[in-house]
Design an enzyme around this catalytic site. Structure first.
Site, PDB file in Angstrom:
ATOM      1  N   TYR A 278       0.831  -1.207   0.000  1.00 55.15           N
ATOM      2  CA  TYR A 278       0.000   0.000   0.000  1.00 55.15           C
ATOM      3  C   TYR A 278       0.867   1.259   0.000  1.00 55.15           C
ATOM      4  O   TYR A 278       0.409   2.327  -0.384  1.00 55.15           O
ATOM      5  CB  TYR A 278      -0.900   0.056   1.238  1.00 55.15           C
TER       6      TYR A 278
ATOM      7  N   HIS B 261      -0.321 -11.889   2.571  1.00 49.61           N
ATOM      8  CA  HIS B 261      -1.237 -11.006   1.847  1.00 49.61           C
ATOM      9  C   HIS B 261      -1.610 -11.574   0.482  1.00 49.61           C
ATOM     10  O   HIS B 261      -0.748 -11.875  -0.330  1.00 49.61           O
ATOM     11  CB  HIS B 261      -0.559  -9.645   1.666  1.00 49.61           C
TER      12      HIS B 261
END
Length: 204
Positions: free
Chosen positions: A58, A115
């Site tokens: 991110y 993730h």
């Protein structure tokens, strides 16, 4: 703000958390400055949000770290994640956890997730990578072990449906919304039975 205990972790979390990814990434995606992003985070915390979810890809871990310096660490629940390819090994997990701690400028991360694990990668994640997560937990670098799915490439939620039936996963993150409620029958019952904490993507 409403709070709940996240599965068996004992973590007291605001039901509404602040996700630091997506298209917005706290506003970075629309051109906001890091200073503006820090202000947004602090506004959310001051409004009662204590659960903050970020990730390596991110690009917001350092912003989260800067924003939360004004608050007691034990008042917040910080979740982060890292992705791994099919050649990843346990040593790579250790390196990524250490790098995340450095970017966040923290001594520990409350929940660290593998993730976006696709079904074909699950065995590698379960057999090769989770021992490193367990060691990091023993060392106090992370408190709880999590895993997240990648919905567009796993429409049947195969990864999460496996994860909620076996150790070491303590927290799972998956897609759930008014128009996607399959998890109500295939995931939630297992989470309730085993005390696995649930974090939801794309709720609104």
């Amino acid at each position: 703000m409403e709070f709940t205990t996240l599965g068996k972790t004992g973590l007291n979390c605001s039901v509404a958390g602040l996700g630091c990814g997506g298209n917005s990434r706290l506003g970075l995606g629309r051109g906001a400055s890091p200073t503006e992003c820090v202000a947004l985070l602090r506004t959310a915390i001051d409004a009662g949000v204590n659960f903050i979810d970020t990730a390596e890809n991110y690009g917001t871990e350092a912003i989260v770290g800067e924003a939360v310096k004004h608050y007691g660490r034990d008042e917040l629940v910080i979740s982060s994640k890292a992705q791994f390819d099919n050649q990843a090994r346990a040593a790579d997990v250790t390196l990524k956890i250490d790098a995340a701690l450095q970017r966040l400028d923290m001594e520990y991360i409350d929940i660290f997730h593998l993730h976006g694990v696709q079904p074909a990668q699950y065995e590698l994640a379960r057999e090769e990578l989770t021992p490193a997560l367990a060691r990091a937990r023993e060392q106090g670098k992370i408190r709880h072990i999590g895993i997240t799915e990648v919905p567009p490439k796993d429409p049947l939620q195969e990864t999460i449906r496996r994860a909620v039936t076996e150790p070491p996963w303590e927290v799972v993150m998956f897609a759930y919304s008014m128009v996607n409620q399959a998890a109500r029958e295939t995931v939630f019952p297992h989470c309730e039975a085993r005390g696995v904490g649930t974090l939801l993507m794309f709720v609104v």
